[in-house]
Design a protein around this motif. Sequence first.
Motif, PDB file in Angstrom:
ATOM      1  N   ASP A 220       0.825  -1.209   0.000  1.00 12.71           N
ATOM      2  CA  ASP A 220       0.000   0.000   0.000  1.00 12.71           C
ATOM      3  C   ASP A 220       0.860   1.261   0.000  1.00 12.71           C
ATOM      4  O   ASP A 220       0.487   2.275  -0.596  1.00 12.71           O
ATOM      5  CB  ASP A 220      -0.915   0.015   1.230  1.00 12.71           C
ATOM      6  N   GLU A 221       1.991   1.201   0.690  1.00  8.20           N
ATOM      7  CA  GLU A 221       2.860   2.367   0.800  1.00  8.20           C
ATOM      8  C   GLU A 221       3.793   2.526  -0.396  1.00  8.20           C
ATOM      9  O   GLU A 221       4.362   3.601  -0.601  1.00  8.20           O
ATOM     10  CB  GLU A 221       3.681   2.280   2.089  1.00  8.20           C
ATOM     11  N   HIS A 222       3.976   1.454  -1.170  1.00  9.24           N
ATOM     12  CA  HIS A 222       4.921   1.487  -2.286  1.00  9.24           C
ATOM     13  C   HIS A 222       4.249   1.112  -3.607  1.00  9.24           C
ATOM     14  O   HIS A 222       4.880   0.575  -4.507  1.00  9.24           O
ATOM     15  CB  HIS A 222       6.090   0.527  -2.007  1.00  9.24           C
ATOM     16  N   TRP A 223       2.965   1.428  -3.723  1.00  6.49           N
ATOM     17  CA  TRP A 223       2.219   1.041  -4.916  1.00  6.49           C
ATOM     18  C   TRP A 223       2.715   1.754  -6.178  1.00  6.49           C
ATOM     19  O   TRP A 223       2.503   1.277  -7.288  1.00  6.49           O
ATOM     20  CB  TRP A 223       0.727   1.321  -4.725  1.00  6.49           C
ATOM     21  N   LEU A 224       3.404   2.888  -6.004  1.00  6.68           N
ATOM     22  CA  LEU A 224       3.953   3.589  -7.169  1.00  6.68           C
ATOM     23  C   LEU A 224       5.222   2.928  -7.697  1.00  6.68           C
ATOM     24  O   LEU A 224       5.623   3.168  -8.833  1.00  6.68           O
ATOM     25  CB  LEU A 224       4.239   5.051  -6.821  1.00  6.68           C
ATOM     26  N   ASP A 225       5.848   2.107  -6.847  1.00  7.73           N
ATOM     27  CA  ASP A 225       7.054   1.402  -7.284  1.00  7.73           C
ATOM     28  C   ASP A 225       6.686   0.255  -8.215  1.00  7.73           C
ATOM     29  O   ASP A 225       5.569  -0.270  -8.171  1.00  7.73           O
ATOM     30  CB  ASP A 225       7.815   0.839  -6.081  1.00  7.73           C
ATOM     31  N   GLU A 226       7.627  -0.143  -9.028  1.00  4.55           N
ATOM     32  CA  GLU A 226       7.419  -1.334  -9.850  1.00  4.55           C
ATOM     33  C   GLU A 226       7.332  -2.555  -8.936  1.00  4.55           C
ATOM     34  O   GLU A 226       8.092  -2.669  -7.974  1.00  4.55           O
ATOM     35  CB  GLU A 226       8.570  -1.496 -10.836  1.00  4.55           C
ATOM     36  N   PHE A 227       6.413  -3.443  -9.238  1.00  4.89           N
ATOM     37  CA  PHE A 227       6.227  -4.623  -8.386  1.00  4.89           C
ATOM     38  C   PHE A 227       7.479  -5.485  -8.407  1.00  4.89           C
ATOM     39  O   PHE A 227       8.001  -5.827  -9.475  1.00  4.89           O
ATOM     40  CB  PHE A 227       5.029  -5.451  -8.854  1.00  4.89           C
ATOM     41  N   ASN A 228       7.956  -5.835  -7.210  1.00  9.19           N
ATOM     42  CA  ASN A 228       9.138  -6.677  -7.081  1.00  9.19           C
ATOM     43  C   ASN A 228       8.974  -7.562  -5.857  1.00  9.19           C
ATOM     44  O   ASN A 228       9.078  -7.097  -4.719  1.00  9.19           O
ATOM     45  CB  ASN A 228      10.406  -5.823  -6.961  1.00  9.19           C
ATOM     46  N   GLU A 229       8.698  -8.804  -6.086  1.00  5.42           N
ATOM     47  CA  GLU A 229       8.430  -9.747  -5.000  1.00  5.42           C
ATOM     48  C   GLU A 229       9.618  -9.891  -4.057  1.00  5.42           C
ATOM     49  O   GLU A 229       9.455 -10.016  -2.838  1.00  5.42           O
ATOM     50  CB  GLU A 229       8.063 -11.109  -5.602  1.00  5.42           C
ATOM     51  N   ASP A 230      10.823  -9.863  -4.594  1.00  4.16           N
ATOM     52  CA  ASP A 230      12.017  -9.998  -3.766  1.00  4.16           C
ATOM     53  C   ASP A 230      12.165  -8.817  -2.815  1.00  4.16           C
ATOM     54  O   ASP A 230      12.531  -8.986  -1.647  1.00  4.16           O
ATOM     55  CB  ASP A 230      13.270 -10.114  -4.643  1.00  4.16           C
ATOM     56  N   VAL A 231      11.909  -7.622  -3.316  1.00  2.00           N
ATOM     57  CA  VAL A 231      12.011  -6.414  -2.486  1.00  2.00           C
ATOM     58  C   VAL A 231      10.972  -6.453  -1.365  1.00  2.00           C
ATOM     59  O   VAL A 231      11.278  -6.114  -0.212  1.00  2.00           O
ATOM     60  CB  VAL A 231      11.828  -5.153  -3.354  1.00  2.00           C
ATOM     61  N   ILE A 232       9.755  -6.864  -1.693  1.00  5.74           N
ATOM     62  CA  ILE A 232       8.693  -6.945  -0.688  1.00  5.74           C
ATOM     63  C   ILE A 232       9.060  -7.952   0.386  1.00  5.74           C
ATOM     64  O   ILE A 232       8.933  -7.682   1.589  1.00  5.74           O
ATOM     65  CB  ILE A 232       7.352  -7.324  -1.345  1.00  5.74           C
ATOM     66  N   ALA A 233       9.525  -9.119  -0.027  1.00  5.03           N
ATOM     67  CA  ALA A 233       9.889 -10.169   0.923  1.00  5.03           C
ATOM     68  C   ALA A 233      11.011  -9.710   1.850  1.00  5.03           C
ATOM     69  O   ALA A 233      10.980  -9.961   3.064  1.00  5.03           O
ATOM     70  CB  ALA A 233      10.299 -11.430   0.171  1.00  5.03           C
ATOM     71  N   LYS A 234      11.991  -9.032   1.301  1.00  2.68           N
ATOM     72  CA  LYS A 234      13.101  -8.517   2.113  1.00  2.68           C
ATOM     73  C   LYS A 234      12.606  -7.502   3.128  1.00  2.68           C
ATOM     74  O   LYS A 234      13.082  -7.475   4.280  1.00  2.68           O
ATOM     75  CB  LYS A 234      14.161  -7.896   1.206  1.00  2.68           C
ATOM     76  N   ALA A 235      11.643  -6.683   2.724  1.00 10.37           N
ATOM     77  CA  ALA A 235      11.123  -5.634   3.608  1.00 10.37           C
ATOM     78  C   ALA A 235      10.417  -6.215   4.825  1.00 10.37           C
ATOM     79  O   ALA A 235      10.396  -5.587   5.894  1.00 10.37           O
ATOM     80  CB  ALA A 235      10.178  -4.730   2.834  1.00 10.37           C
ATOM     81  N   VAL A 236       9.832  -7.399   4.670  1.00 12.07           N
ATOM     82  CA  VAL A 236       9.105  -8.013   5.792  1.00 12.07           C
ATOM     83  C   VAL A 236       9.854  -9.216   6.369  1.00 12.07           C
ATOM     84  O   VAL A 236       9.298 -10.001   7.134  1.00 12.07           O
ATOM     85  CB  VAL A 236       7.674  -8.417   5.366  1.00 12.07           C
TER      86      VAL A 236
END
Length: 254
Positions: free
Chosen positions: A161-177
Amino acid sequence: MNNQNELEKLSEPLKALIGNQALNLQVYDMLPTPIEIFAPDGMCILYNKAAMELNGVGDANDLVGKYNLKNDPVCLEILGQECIDKIFRGETVLIPDFPAPINEAEERGVIADRKYEAAIMDILCLPIWDGDVFVCTITFYTVKKMYHGKPEIVETKKYIDEHWLDEFNEDVIAKAVNFSPSHLRLLFRNNTGTTMYDYYKSVKVDHIKEKLADKNLTVAEAFSFCGEDSRGWFGKIFKQLTGMTPTEYKDSLK
């Protein structure tokens, strides 16, 4: 409260707000909007039923006369001293995207039935003046997003929700959490019934719909504000999720 004796028991700031009119606490309790009222010294003097229901508060007396916004280190950290000072100088203050500190409220023992894992709210602090005297501030809460489920799923949704303007990147999301992509991918699908990418697309489409509702923006401009091209692949995704082309959707709002 519906009689004079009970009215006399109210705090002085609230009596000043009500004055001699035929108003009482039932008026605030009847309103569907969550409301909290603070005295000039920061003390909570009213917490209505809608606010209790929203946050799972069992007894408003756990907050009224006991909770002081000025002395809350969590809210001070989130809002900043300048914002707190403006509120209690009697200024109108709009606080967008406030992350409700539900964990801290639960730790204080005021949450009887937790309704959500996290929530994002817009807060409007509206001052009440009696001539030159600042009487109190009425705080209106509008929920923009509410999260339920496992904390790791909540954190994933919040990140998207906070990074919806970014290009979708599953690896980046996983690292963030702090999860491996494969583990998070499976966990998210099993708990939500959808994929992270599908969730990302729905969030972005919602933002595009908000922009399309702006009469001053063309379809192309609405998409551009959201980092997409209306003639590109996301235009097709928009139709898949809404059943209408972007132009048809905008026309339907007229």
